[in-house]
Design an enzyme around this catalytic site. Structure first.
Site, PDB file in Angstrom:
ATOM      1  N   GLU B 143       2.484  -2.873  66.233  1.00 44.71           N
ATOM      2  CA  GLU B 143       1.824  -1.686  66.682  1.00 44.71           C
ATOM      3  C   GLU B 143       0.625  -1.987  67.367  1.00 44.71           C
ATOM      4  O   GLU B 143      -0.609  -1.223  66.889  1.00 44.71           O
ATOM      5  CB  GLU B 143       1.874  -0.722  65.702  1.00 44.71           C
ATOM      6  N   GLU B 300      11.171   0.206  63.063  1.00 53.13           N
ATOM      7  CA  GLU B 300      10.858   0.721  61.746  1.00 53.13           C
ATOM      8  C   GLU B 300      11.542   2.480  61.927  1.00 53.13           C
ATOM      9  O   GLU B 300      10.875   2.983  62.714  1.00 53.13           O
ATOM     10  CB  GLU B 300       9.495   0.817  61.620  1.00 53.13           C
TER      11      GLU B 300
END
Lengths: 481, 481, 481
Positions: B143, B300
């Site tokens: 991220e 995720e």
């Protein structure tokens, strides 16, 4: 002559456009423009390397169209090279952080190097334009404001205190520093009231506000001195910011100037209020007239929606005219509108002027022209008109600052209290003068002094005979505390 | 194969537990796990002292249970020894404060030393796992996000500008620096838009956002280059953050990767919203599919309540399945759930996984197993399915950044405007592709380009033939400003 | 003797006034005053140059009027010369900023130099007053509070951790530092949880709160040791701050003291609440009684409106008496009111005392006198009364701190939960003891332990027999997490 005009930035536009601008201005009745108050980068591209050619040419074109010029000294926004020269000339904020480059007014007002650069560019401009027949006056800097908490200002504050109190014993007694064991034994121990210091001693807090105000008055005075010496035939002003601005004692700042001018934006509209608060605008005018108790000028009168990151509200049709006559009724002897044409870049790229970005005449130009025509016919009769009002309100910056440090009550705001009294009179069409506490009060029937928190003996001595002679004095709780 | 699995942290648990975990995974249909993206401390306990034994053993156990592995490069969270090595490798925040140790993503993306340590650990991992048959691919960092305003980034920004503009004259003209006398005469004078600088020049502000995005794209590229060279048979991805994240131009970040994966948390629930915003989740999927205009993966997918300092909402019974098929319907070719088991410590000790802290199978495990069974039967048919949609929406990061600098109107938000158009279509079951401004538009009947604030000539040239050929283009106010 | 009196600052007033003050006090029944806790500037005007003459004279006058004296050690507010001596003795706030001069409690509690100056002034006072018959006891510092995040405290924290955990392996395991690769390999790498570090590891966060509490306990102990040695016949106390203050484990801070005293302001009134929260005041008393499970004193009981920047609410007629008997009913053995006379300067110039600024007896003086008369008659019977209550509530600072770091739920507040249980009992007139988790519970019928988030084995071992013996235990969600 009733000065009627716009704030103009020829440096933002190709030189080919300048004649068109001058013609359009002339056709609208413009006889005065303000120039150059943010043009330091063009006036002095590098240290000591002055370039007035472009400005000479712009002034020449304007003059050829019957337009006079007020020049701004450009110290409100320094070129990168100035700030790079003095890394410690950036203001330190109340939260202890030093400012960095990127906006304007970043400079510390006590920095010797910055002040010297300011004097140098002011003197160079003054010498170049002292005899220019088109140049009628000077605006010093632009909307002076801010507070600085840097080590340099701390040292200057300590010196200011030394002059005010003479000895530390006197200072310690005046501030009551025995409370919490703050007794100073060296001048150098005295802090500035930054946030990291917590809620400060109220005496220290009030004195720091006085000191910072004096500092800006002194900053202005340096330029006044140069201009008086070099350009004795041209007037000197500064553009003030009405009633709401409260960091500088405007009575003191106005004192050495020939005329007070101010910047009025009834519809700045950051919060997009639907209605203009006319009483509040009127209070701005009356405050400005009160600074020297004489007619004032509008140096920036709104002519388009304001805008930095968001765009405000466009003045409604007819509002420019409305605001113009409101200003005149309250004592304005000149109307300069901000700004001629909307810039296509910079932080204020959405701060609209008389012309849109595209530069073509539109609705707001037509309104300007209509007003210009009316004022060409009526202007001379307006000049110097005196406002004779039965009521005076006493405005005290000392009181204002003391309340900033100690609000006294969570719902109490001195400016709001002041405004509420003013508004009641305004809504009943009762004229009001805004005066300092040492003003001659004998001409008034009623004097209102809301919450004179700081009430020195001299003020009491001024109020007593007024009341003894039959005057009516209104004051409120929290006076003479 | 339809990749189905979980994010797994064997290093958080005793080695004796690993086989139990693998058995439970296998029983639930898991065929893929992601490992090691936060394990730098275990992979390289001290500088240059690599230890892959534990990871080898974990992979071996997983592989023995039919499970493939995606490895994360661990640069998103550096061990204390890395940051202690380079005290100036901490990011400086927009408020001017340098970050300190204690969370993750603290590093400055232009710091040479940090980047070198990142390349070294990446290369060591790559060389060790290039030929491991269980390892099918790589996730770079985690991220990617953040902006840094440190002196190092300032210098890098100045270099980036020099490449973009060539000369200061060009830059000064493009930014309109004559406004407020910001004309730069040295590259080194150019600041970064920190808060202490005040509202910045909008040109500078937009360019800084572009520069920071490019910096992260470049940071990722360094690892891509290593992995391409050392592990040519394994795929490379990065886990993106859907529509809402806006600091990096995701079209550019996706370009060098084999596949886009992303992290989807419909019920992060910081504010404990009762309802899931399904349209918003769908917009995330469509944005991710649009980055490379090809199927994407979920790296995720939420399988428990989120939680840092407060605990969010547990997915309701059936929601994991609902979200899974929503993702697949929008083009997902793999489902990896975060995370296998809830950690018992660390900042995310309340970020729940498929298993609770205690490690016993429960309701969420049963749901995972049921989904796993369904996808084992249906998975192959899903793979590579193409979403053919009649509508495209143009997403412009340049526009997004320009609005971040200048909101234009206090109630205006570009992402909200974008979402409102998207939601109207979503609620009518009309499929939408999210595309960049240079995408091939010929296949669409309708193109919506909300508020294309920054509209370069090439975009206009792409839109014109679409409309000339009968396409319908919807745009809004504040386009091409 | 029931100690009845006021907090008095003779140093704020001309010496000529002192006798008048003493007469007025005596007439009101005052037999005890607290002195000097903020008088460091007068006690030691310059380093090592002690001056007790003025204080001797003040004590003599008071003593001549039958008034005993409690002396405060003056370390809560240091003179400018102390702080100028040690520029690095200012606290660093959680936001990373170092405090500066101007308020009080600015000092870093681990700073060796500051602590030495504190010991020196304490020893000098102790030696001077050890045998003064008027001086009956000592208050150490004033309302100890604050947290410091400076490099010095960071090093002290690292040492504290080394003592607690012995090895980094133990610490890493206890905190779960493998999460996000925070594994520490040198003690010096361990940070303090400043804001720039982001949301910290919960283990580190909790340990830092414990460390800071221990630091203040240790700071107090240094002065306790001096006073015990030099003044063995005089008692030692510290003025606590009731239930709401939560930075120091008050059970630990109370341990070495002879008696707990506290500062009770039912109508501080910053928010101008109309009603006094009587249950909340009662909880303060019961918490203070619970610290040593013995009667406590009021060292500052409100006798006027509070006020820093704003002025609070004046106690209503009769409220001083109401609060006095509430305190006594909850176990108070002494009533000292803050403060004798309102100061005319300093940050607290609007914190009103028994007398107004003008110094003439008024309504609040009359109330004080009435209470004084009643207590002269009844005092001896009150002393040492034991509160026998059927209910105990377990207060855990560890739990409180853990919830500060991790709130668990946005609407959850441990103190509010605790207070809600307390209030239900209070409103039914059921007496409650506030006890630590290791207290003897055998005397209670009901024990309430709201949300015992941190529940060590010893606490469980204390609760189990209580329940096994038929006691009723109420606990709540989020216990033993």
């Amino acid at each position: 002559m009733f000065h009627f005009g716009v704030d103009y930035y020829p440096e933002h536009w190709p030189e080919e456009r300048w004649a068109t601008d001058a013609q359009l201005m002339q056709a609208a009745g413009v006889n005065t423009v303000r120039l150059a108050e943010f043009a330091w980068s063009f006036l002095e591209p590098e240290a000591g390397d002055f370039d007035f050619d472009w400005l000479d040419r712009a002034i020449e074109i304007l003059h050829a169209h019957g337009i006079q010029v007020i020049l701004g000294t450009p110290t409100a926004s320094a070129p990168p090279w100035v700030m790079a020269m003095f890394p410690d000339s950036y203001k330190v904020n109340e939260n202890g952080q030093r400012r960095t480059y990127g906006n304007r007014c970043e400079f510390c007002p006590t920095h010797a190097g910055y002040r010297e650069r300011g004097r140098l560019v002011t003197r160079a401009m003054a010498e170049h334009y002292a005899d220019n027949p088109a140049v009628i006056g000077w605006q010093i800097d632009n909307e002076l404001n801010g507070r600085c908490y840097c080590p340099n200002c701390r040292a200057a504050f300590q010196n200011w205190l030394r002059e005010r109190y003479g000895t530390l014993e006197t200072l310690n007694a005046a501030w009551g520093t025995i409370f919490w064991s703050h007794v100073y034994t060296e001048w150098s121990q005295i802090p500035v009231p930054v946030e990291t210091g917590g809620v400060p001693n109220p005496g220290l807090d009030l004195d720091f506000r006085r000191f910072m105000s004096d500092t800006f008055v002194h900053f202005q005075q340096e330029q006044v001195d140069i201009l008086r010496q070099v350009c004795p035939m041209q007037f000197i002003t500064h553009n003030f910011m009405g009633f709401n601005f409260d960091q500088i004692d405007y009575f003191k700042l106005a004192q050495p100037l020939d005329v007070v001018t101010w910047d009025n934006y009834p519809r700045t509209g950051w919060r997009l209020e639907k209605e203009v608060n006319h009483a509040y605008v009127a209070l701005g005018h009356d405050t400005m007239r009160g600074l020297k108790r004489q007619p004032f000028w509008l140096m920036e009168e709104q002519s388009g929606s304001g805008g930095w990151q968001t765009v405000g509200i466009n003045p409604r049709p007819g509002e420019m005219r409305l605001w113009t006559y409101q200003a005149i009724a309250h004592g304005a002897d000149a109307m300069i509108y901000f700004r001629w044409r909307t810039a296509r870049y910079g932080t204020e790229q959405y701060w609209h002027g008389v012309l849109y970005h595209h530069g073509q005449p539109g609705r707001r130009y037509d309104e300007l022209k209509a007003i210009g025509g009316e004022l060409q016919r009526a202007g001379e009769k307006i000049l110097g008109a005196e406002n004779r009002n039965p009521v005076a309100m006493i405005l005290s910056y000392d009181t204002r600052w003391a309340f900033q440090g100690q609000q006294n009550h969570v719902d109490f705001h001195y400016p709001a209290l002041f405004t509420s009294y003013y508004k009641a009179l305004h809504n009943r069409n009762i004229g009001v003068d805004i005066v300092p506490s040492d003003a001659d009060l004998s001409r008034y029937r009623l004097v209102i002094a809301p919450a004179l928190y700081i009430l020195p003996q001299e003020t009491a001595d001024n109020l007593r005979p007024f009341v003894q002679n039959g005057g009516m004095l209104i004051t409120t709780a929290r006076s003479a505390v």
